[in-house]
Design a protein around this motif. Sequence first.
Motif, mmCIF file in Angstrom:
data_model
loop_
_atom_site.group_PDB
_atom_site.id
_atom_site.type_symbol
_atom_site.label_atom_id
_atom_site.label_comp_id
_atom_site.label_asym_id
_atom_site.label_seq_id
_atom_site.Cartn_x
_atom_site.Cartn_y
_atom_site.Cartn_z
ATOM 1 N N THR A 18 0.829 -1.212 0.000
ATOM 2 C CA THR A 18 0.000 0.000 0.000
ATOM 3 C C THR A 18 0.860 1.257 0.000
ATOM 4 O OG1 THR A 18 -0.195 -0.169 2.424
ATOM 5 C CG2 THR A 18 -1.992 -1.086 1.105
ATOM 6 N N VAL A 19 1.993 1.206 0.683
ATOM 7 C CA VAL A 19 2.914 2.353 0.652
ATOM 8 C C VAL A 19 3.492 2.533 -0.745
ATOM 9 C CG1 VAL A 19 5.151 3.191 1.476
ATOM 10 C CG2 VAL A 19 3.467 2.322 3.104
ATOM 11 N N LEU A 20 3.881 1.429 -1.382
ATOM 12 C CA LEU A 20 4.406 1.525 -2.744
ATOM 13 C C LEU A 20 3.370 2.103 -3.698
ATOM 14 C CD1 LEU A 20 6.329 -1.870 -3.138
ATOM 15 C CD2 LEU A 20 7.335 0.421 -3.133
ATOM 16 N N GLY A 21 2.132 1.639 -3.586
ATOM 17 C CA GLY A 21 1.080 2.124 -4.469
ATOM 18 C C GLY A 21 0.787 3.597 -4.282
ATOM 19 N N SER A 22 0.602 4.017 -3.039
ATOM 20 C CA SER A 22 0.298 5.428 -2.790
ATOM 21 C C SER A 22 1.497 6.314 -3.113
ATOM 22 C CB SER A 22 -0.137 5.631 -1.338
ATOM 23 O OG SER A 22 0.894 5.257 -0.438
ATOM 24 N N TRP A 142 1.328 4.068 7.188
ATOM 25 C CA TRP A 142 1.057 4.280 5.754
ATOM 26 C C TRP A 142 1.151 5.761 5.385
ATOM 27 C CZ3 TRP A 142 -3.413 6.869 3.898
ATOM 28 C CH2 TRP A 142 -3.586 6.819 2.506
ATOM 29 N N SER A 143 0.514 6.615 6.182
ATOM 30 C CA SER A 143 0.542 8.046 5.869
ATOM 31 C C SER A 143 1.932 8.633 6.090
ATOM 32 C CB SER A 143 -0.497 8.803 6.707
ATOM 33 O OG SER A 143 -0.212 8.701 8.089
ATOM 34 N N GLY A 144 2.650 8.134 7.101
ATOM 35 C CA GLY A 144 3.994 8.644 7.357
ATOM 36 C C GLY A 144 4.975 8.280 6.256
ATOM 37 N N PHE A 145 4.973 7.009 5.856
ATOM 38 C CA PHE A 145 5.866 6.592 4.766
ATOM 39 C C PHE A 145 5.462 7.253 3.446
ATOM 40 C CE2 PHE A 145 6.862 2.791 7.489
ATOM 41 C CZ PHE A 145 8.221 3.049 7.590
ATOM 42 N N GLY A 146 4.155 7.430 3.236
ATOM 43 C CA GLY A 146 3.708 8.132 2.039
ATOM 44 C C GLY A 146 4.187 9.569 2.032
ATOM 45 N N PRO A 175 9.117 0.232 -12.601
ATOM 46 C CA PRO A 175 9.663 -0.760 -11.663
ATOM 47 C C PRO A 175 8.928 -0.780 -10.325
ATOM 48 C CG PRO A 175 11.198 1.078 -11.975
ATOM 49 C CD PRO A 175 10.151 1.205 -13.018
ATOM 50 N N LEU A 176 8.420 0.375 -9.876
ATOM 51 C CA LEU A 176 7.634 0.370 -8.642
ATOM 52 C C LEU A 176 6.394 -0.497 -8.795
ATOM 53 C CD1 LEU A 176 7.819 4.130 -7.521
ATOM 54 C CD2 LEU A 176 8.998 2.177 -6.506
#
Length: 515
Positions: A18-22, A142-146, A175-176
């Motif tokens: 989810t972090v990669l996607g956002s 999730w919000s922090g890593f985003g 690649p992401l």
Amino acid sequence: MPDVRLASPQGRWILLTTVLGSSMALLDSTVVNVALPRIGQDLDADLAALQWTVNAYMVTLAGLILLGGSLGDRYGRRKVFVIGVVWFAAASLLCGLAPNAGVLVAARALQGAGGALLTPGSLALIQASFHPDDRGRAVGLWSGFGGIGAAVGPFLGGWLVDGPGWRWVFLLNVPLALLCAPIAVRHVPESDARSGALDAGARDAGAVDAGAVDAGAVDAGTPGRAPRGHFDVLGAALGALALALVTYALIEAPGGSLFVGPVAVAGVAAGVAFVVVERRRPEPMMPPDIFASRQFTAVNLVTLCVYAAFGGFFFLSAVQLQVVAGYSALGAGTALLPTTVLMLLLSARSGELAERIGPRLPLTVGPLLCAAGMLLMLRVGEDAHYLTDVLPAVLVLGLGMVSLVAPLTATVLASVDVSRAGLASGINNAAARAAGLVAVAALPLVTGMGPEAYRSAPAFDHAFDRAMVVCAGVLVVGAVLAWTTVRRPAPGCRKPECRRHGSVVAPPLEGGRRG
């Protein structure tokens, strides 16, 4: 009830995907502005084409983001999220290979449609997958890593533009996506609005037993409306069409085209039709009765003002720093980094302060600080020094954003019933993006920028100064609206889960009901 624990291997995989996607969408929203001057030079594009490079993406994203959340509720959040990731990557590849500005703009529109699927989907997967005891922490991570991804964006974008070239700003998403999509298919449980979390392939430790899920489970939190009947495709199409037509009229108006007037009228007509359709449909994408809350209406008006100013600022300032001040793309991207860093470091404390004193003062002081920061940008001209000219403006602007973004989100959630919190957040997010795209379209017209203005340092500098004054004025209007209309929420109302936020283009999305 979903029971994946954050500490389990599957929980970490879900958080990663989810972090990669956002991050794909957040990176794209911050790196493209830095690349605009080089795109214009390489593709021999005028200013209108650069505006469309930004706005084609925003039109489809803002117009379809609520529908994207509903599609996940109906057909499966993981499925729609993966489709969004693949779609976004394919459109990014087309952007990176675009031979001319027309193809680039069309690819950006496709990219925005993909973003409308993956942006709400990433949060919805967290809300639907994690055990309630871990959900708040998962959303926070999730919000922090985003936010870190958003902070890295301008720096990374500048490095790519100065190094391998602007096309890698878009190609980076491929690649992401190749990493994100397989992880989602392998490790993320499927879910929808009717069945809660269903494990349709992820059999790691901690996976949800499909037979144990109550078929009547409540919505786990998509930022939108969980569908029970038909999709409001007509409403979504009319909303996107209205934004596209109005944007076209504003961007093309300086050229004196005969089509501008009829297109503007058609855009207004599409907007009126959107309102009529939403009032008559049994399950509208944007229920008009949600605006019966005066507080919700007021805070969305404040949102329109502040994010219109932010959209115009970040579009023009990256160009100003390169064309007028002589910065490299990397230097321009790094120069704007403090705004995002301040938001990441201080947004949680700002939210806590607003809980104690109420949102009215932060939502008034924040826009005024942002207005002061934009007026300080008037000092940024030819051979501007970063420490004495740019940094003070960026720091004041960042402090203003810190002051207002978290209270803004909290007030949106508190102004409606808790069962409509996800819908309210989705509407507020879409409103912010729509305000930004209108500002990008309108500011060159209002300030007299010609089609070749970005190729002339004196011409762009003069128009930029006028634009900063206009943006500061819009922020002052937002401050006045906040002071006169925003009131302290009732005790015990819904509070935001996204405590840290780093995006400068829209407020954070929040999920709906938590089960």
